[in-house]
Design a protein around this motif. Sequence first.
Motif, short mmCIF file in Angstrom:
data_model
loop_
_atom_site.label_atom_id
_atom_site.label_comp_id
_atom_site.label_asym_id
_atom_site.label_seq_id
_atom_site.Cartn_x
_atom_site.Cartn_y
_atom_site.Cartn_z
N ARG A 1 64.74 -7.59 -12.51
CA ARG A 1 63.35 -7.64 -11.68
C ARG A 1 62.18 -8.12 -12.37
NH1 ARG A 1 62.43 -8.88 -6.51
NH2 ARG A 1 60.25 -8.55 -6.29
N LYS A 2 62.04 -7.55 -13.69
CA LYS A 2 60.97 -7.83 -14.58
C LYS A 2 61.07 -9.12 -14.94
CE LYS A 2 58.69 -5.71 -18.87
NZ LYS A 2 58.91 -4.97 -19.67
N GLU A 3 62.14 -9.46 -15.58
CA GLU A 3 62.38 -11.09 -16.06
C GLU A 3 61.97 -11.92 -14.96
OE1 GLU A 3 62.52 -11.72 -19.15
OE2 GLU A 3 62.35 -9.33 -19.30
N ALA A 4 62.46 -11.62 -13.67
CA ALA A 4 62.08 -12.45 -12.63
C ALA A 4 60.65 -12.65 -12.41
CB ALA A 4 62.77 -12.06 -11.23
N LEU A 5 60.02 -11.50 -12.44
CA LEU A 5 58.43 -11.18 -12.33
C LEU A 5 57.73 -12.26 -13.32
CD1 LEU A 5 58.26 -7.75 -10.99
CD2 LEU A 5 56.91 -9.61 -9.89
N ASP B 1 50.98 -19.22 -9.06
CA ASP B 1 50.71 -19.28 -7.86
C ASP B 1 51.49 -18.48 -6.61
OD1 ASP B 1 52.42 -21.61 -8.82
OD2 ASP B 1 52.53 -21.96 -6.65
N LEU B 2 52.66 -18.44 -7.22
CA LEU B 2 53.61 -17.68 -6.18
C LEU B 2 53.46 -16.18 -5.97
CD1 LEU B 2 57.20 -19.37 -6.92
CD2 LEU B 2 55.67 -19.78 -5.13
N LEU B 3 52.61 -15.76 -6.97
CA LEU B 3 52.30 -14.23 -7.15
C LEU B 3 50.81 -13.89 -6.47
CD1 LEU B 3 53.51 -13.24 -10.67
CD2 LEU B 3 54.50 -12.76 -8.32
N LYS B 4 50.38 -15.11 -6.27
CA LYS B 4 48.88 -15.19 -5.89
C LYS B 4 48.42 -14.04 -4.68
CE LYS B 4 44.81 -17.66 -5.38
NZ LYS B 4 45.05 -18.50 -4.15
N ASP B 5 48.94 -14.53 -3.43
CA ASP B 5 48.70 -13.88 -2.38
C ASP B 5 49.86 -12.68 -1.81
OD1 ASP B 5 46.32 -14.95 -1.74
OD2 ASP B 5 47.25 -16.61 -1.17
N ARG B 6 50.48 -12.47 -3.05
CA ARG B 6 51.67 -11.48 -2.73
C ARG B 6 51.38 -10.26 -2.76
NH1 ARG B 6 57.38 -12.49 -3.77
NH2 ARG B 6 58.39 -10.67 -4.06
N SER C 1 63.19 -17.17 -2.00
CA SER C 1 63.57 -16.67 -0.66
C SER C 1 62.52 -15.47 -0.63
CB SER C 1 64.91 -15.96 -0.26
OG SER C 1 65.39 -15.47 -1.60
N GLU C 2 62.04 -14.79 -1.69
CA GLU C 2 61.28 -13.73 -1.52
C GLU C 2 59.48 -13.98 -1.52
OE1 GLU C 2 63.42 -10.80 -4.30
OE2 GLU C 2 62.48 -9.55 -2.57
N PRO C 3 59.07 -14.84 -2.38
CA PRO C 3 59.64 -15.76 -3.40
C PRO C 3 59.50 -15.42 -4.85
CG PRO C 3 57.60 -16.62 -2.50
CD PRO C 3 57.83 -15.32 -1.87
N LEU C 4 60.40 -15.36 -5.63
CA LEU C 4 60.25 -15.04 -7.03
C LEU C 4 61.25 -16.01 -7.74
CD1 LEU C 4 60.45 -11.24 -8.10
CD2 LEU C 4 58.29 -12.71 -8.07
N LEU C 5 60.95 -16.59 -8.95
CA LEU C 5 61.85 -17.18 -9.54
C LEU C 5 62.99 -16.58 -10.29
CD1 LEU C 5 59.40 -19.67 -11.48
CD2 LEU C 5 60.53 -20.16 -9.29
N GLU C 6 64.00 -17.06 -10.68
CA GLU C 6 65.21 -16.38 -11.08
C GLU C 6 64.89 -15.41 -12.45
OE1 GLU C 6 69.10 -17.19 -10.54
OE2 GLU C 6 68.75 -19.04 -9.31
N TYR C 7 65.70 -14.84 -12.70
CA TYR C 7 65.83 -13.67 -13.85
C TYR C 7 66.97 -14.81 -14.59
CZ TYR C 7 69.87 -11.73 -11.32
OH TYR C 7 71.01 -11.52 -10.61
N PRO C 8 67.10 -14.34 -16.18
CA PRO C 8 68.13 -15.15 -16.55
C PRO C 8 69.46 -14.58 -16.55
CG PRO C 8 66.40 -14.51 -18.25
CD PRO C 8 66.07 -13.82 -16.90
N HIS C 9 70.54 -15.58 -16.61
CA HIS C 9 71.80 -15.11 -16.31
C HIS C 9 72.69 -15.64 -17.65
CE1 HIS C 9 71.28 -15.30 -11.95
NE2 HIS C 9 70.68 -16.30 -12.29
N TYR C 10 73.65 -14.59 -17.97
CA TYR C 10 74.42 -14.71 -19.06
C TYR C 10 75.85 -14.63 -18.89
CZ TYR C 10 70.14 -14.17 -21.86
OH TYR C 10 68.89 -14.42 -22.48
N THR C 11 76.72 -15.39 -19.41
CA THR C 11 78.32 -15.11 -18.99
C THR C 11 78.88 -15.06 -20.25
OG1 THR C 11 80.23 -15.57 -17.77
CG2 THR C 11 78.97 -17.43 -18.45
N ARG C 12 80.40 -14.81 -20.52
CA ARG C 12 80.95 -15.06 -21.94
C ARG C 12 80.89 -16.39 -22.58
NH1 ARG C 12 86.47 -11.89 -20.41
NH2 ARG C 12 86.05 -13.25 -18.65
N PRO C 13 80.82 -16.50 -23.80
CA PRO C 13 81.05 -15.33 -24.88
C PRO C 13 79.70 -14.52 -25.02
CG PRO C 13 80.88 -17.35 -25.99
CD PRO C 13 80.79 -17.67 -24.49
N GLY C 14 79.75 -13.54 -25.74
CA GLY C 14 78.53 -12.53 -26.18
C GLY C 14 77.79 -13.23 -26.99
N GLU C 15 78.10 -14.36 -27.83
CA GLU C 15 77.13 -15.05 -28.58
C GLU C 15 77.63 -16.40 -28.48
OE1 GLU C 15 77.13 -13.46 -32.73
OE2 GLU C 15 76.59 -15.31 -33.51
#
Length: 260
Positions: free
Chosen positions: A213-217, A226-231, A176-190
């Motif tokens: 934000r950094k991980e999405a970038l 290519d999604l960052l090229k003209d951004r 939508s911005e467009p950037l790819l997603e950052y990683p997601h985590y849920t339980r358990p912790g390991e």
Amino acid sequence: MRCDVITLFPEMVTPVLESSMLKRAQEKGLLEVKVHNLRDYTLDKHKVADDLPYGGGAGMVMKAEPILRAVEQIRQPYEQRGEKVRVLLPSPQGRPFTQAYAQELAADSRPMLIVCGHYEGIDERVRIALKPEEVSVGDYVLTGGELPALVIIDAAARLIPGVLGAPESVVEESFSEPLLEYPHYTRPGEVRGITVPEILLSGHHEAIRLWRRKEALRTTYERRPDLLKDRRLTAEDQQLLDDIIREGVRGTPVPCGEEG
Ligand code: ADE
């Protein structure tokens, strides 16, 4: 959002509409989809919707008349109310379907009518008579328009306010911005010895926001530069991207299309 689908294979479409978020969206009255069997718009005893191609060659061609009859009948009640119907024809030669296109459909108050083609193609007079909006969901050829129709409905419906639980998930996510997603985590912790990044357990909202934000970038830079090229990047994004580039590519991400 209102949508009618014309198909020879309602059984391909209906189960998806009766599942998960699309089902919920309809129950909430935010989405209305009606599926019409093209055979119901044939006039002959055998309900024939396709025929041999003029000029010969392999495969069958979908007949024009049942499709035109279906479109005319289905859009009639809308037009009687003075509503213009947006007729879509999934086709590999159509306008590329993107997040921006999905947003455009979600924001459009006009009802959509999606005509699903099948077999080798549809009689050209359907295009000439209806001048439909042709939509391609990618540079590959599918067996018919049913899967693209579902892709279009799904991508647009989830952008309607109230369809998804958390509205920010729509704003933050891929494309939508467009950037790819950052990683997601849920339980358990390991899991299999793999732990959750410390920062996500820290409770520091601003630090977590910056990490995401950094991980999405990073994902975007590594996999879809290519999604960052003209951004035009904000100062913050530029700083994060500079850090990413300085750190170098890590892990084993492979740029899209270069696997194997
Ligand atoms: N019908 C067959 N292939 C298609 C594609 N890639 N996009 C839209 N409709 C199609």
